[in-house]
Design a protein around this motif. Structure first.
Motif, PDB file in Angstrom:
ATOM      1  N   GLN A 101      61.878  55.528  52.071  1.00  0.00           N
ATOM      2  CA  GLN A 101      61.848  54.240  52.757  1.00  0.00           C
ATOM      3  C   GLN A 101      62.764  54.258  53.985  1.00  0.00           C
ATOM      4  O   GLN A 101      62.411  53.739  55.036  1.00  0.00           O
ATOM      5  N   TYR A 147      53.524  45.994  52.032  1.00  0.00           N
ATOM      6  CA  TYR A 147      54.469  45.426  52.990  1.00  0.00           C
ATOM      7  C   TYR A 147      54.714  43.933  52.776  1.00  0.00           C
ATOM      8  O   TYR A 147      55.410  43.308  53.566  1.00  0.00           O
ATOM      9  N   TRP A 195      58.193  49.595  54.227  1.00  0.00           N
ATOM     10  CA  TRP A 195      57.469  49.090  53.061  1.00  0.00           C
ATOM     11  C   TRP A 195      58.409  48.379  52.093  1.00  0.00           C
ATOM     12  O   TRP A 195      59.594  48.679  52.034  1.00  0.00           O
ATOM     13  N   THR A 196      57.832  47.463  51.322  1.00  0.00           N
ATOM     14  CA  THR A 196      58.583  46.779  50.273  1.00  0.00           C
ATOM     15  C   THR A 196      58.225  47.331  48.901  1.00  0.00           C
ATOM     16  O   THR A 196      58.996  47.199  47.957  1.00  0.00           O
ATOM     17  N   GLU A 248      57.114  50.163  60.329  1.00  0.00           N
ATOM     18  CA  GLU A 248      57.217  49.040  59.414  1.00  0.00           C
ATOM     19  C   GLU A 248      57.705  49.555  58.062  1.00  0.00           C
ATOM     20  O   GLU A 248      57.153  50.504  57.508  1.00  0.00           O
ATOM     21  N   TYR A 262      51.367  52.244  50.177  1.00  0.00           N
ATOM     22  CA  TYR A 262      52.499  51.415  50.572  1.00  0.00           C
ATOM     23  C   TYR A 262      52.068  49.963  50.680  1.00  0.00           C
ATOM     24  O   TYR A 262      50.964  49.668  51.126  1.00  0.00           O
TER      25      TYR A 262
END
Length: 137
Positions: free
Chosen positions: A85, A115, A96-97, A94, A113
């Motif tokens: 990450q 987001y 990722w969560t 961007e 992934y």
């Protein structure tokens, strides 16, 4: 960030998972979630000898593995996933969560992934939704 760096990180994740599983397996499905102040990483694997998937957190209870060694392995896996990450963040991509990594015994894998903002969702509901999506029963 180069494709080579990402591939190396995927290889490390795969190797760490393999080292944590004390029996023959066919597929592993790893889930990771991370944002500032929070992270979690866990996986389920399908043992060859059983039809029920096993949560990695249950391994020390089911097998004679050293619990302290297992905790160290679990922490290292978490660090490796979070390093992946961080690579995204450092390259101003961007971030990722959530991350799903599906590893097959033949070495093939798939990485996905997400987001979306997960901060307000119930952790148990997220886990159940993820398990349903990836057919973990």
């Amino acid at each position: 960030m180069t494709t080579e760096q990402i591939d190396k990180c995927y290889e490390e994740i795969a190797q760490q998972i393999i080292e944590m599983i004390p029996e023959e397996w066919s597929t592993v499905k790893l889930y990771a979630e991370s944002w500032p102040g929070y992270s979690t990483v866990y996986f389920y694997y399908d043992p060859v000898s059983n039809t029920q998937p096993i949560l990695n957190l249950d391994i020390p209870d089911l097998f004679s593995v050293d619990p302290d060694d297992f905790i160290l392995q679990k922490r290292q896996l978490r660090r490796t996933v979070l390093n992946l990450q961080q690579m995204f963040s450092e390259q101003e991509m961007e971030t990722w969560t959530n991350f799903t990594f599906i590893l097959n015994h033949d070495g093939t894998f798939k990485a996905e992934y997400g987001y979306e903002d997960l901060t307000e969702l119930d952790p148990g509901e997220k886990r159940e939704a993820w398990k349903a999506k990836y057919r973990i029963e």
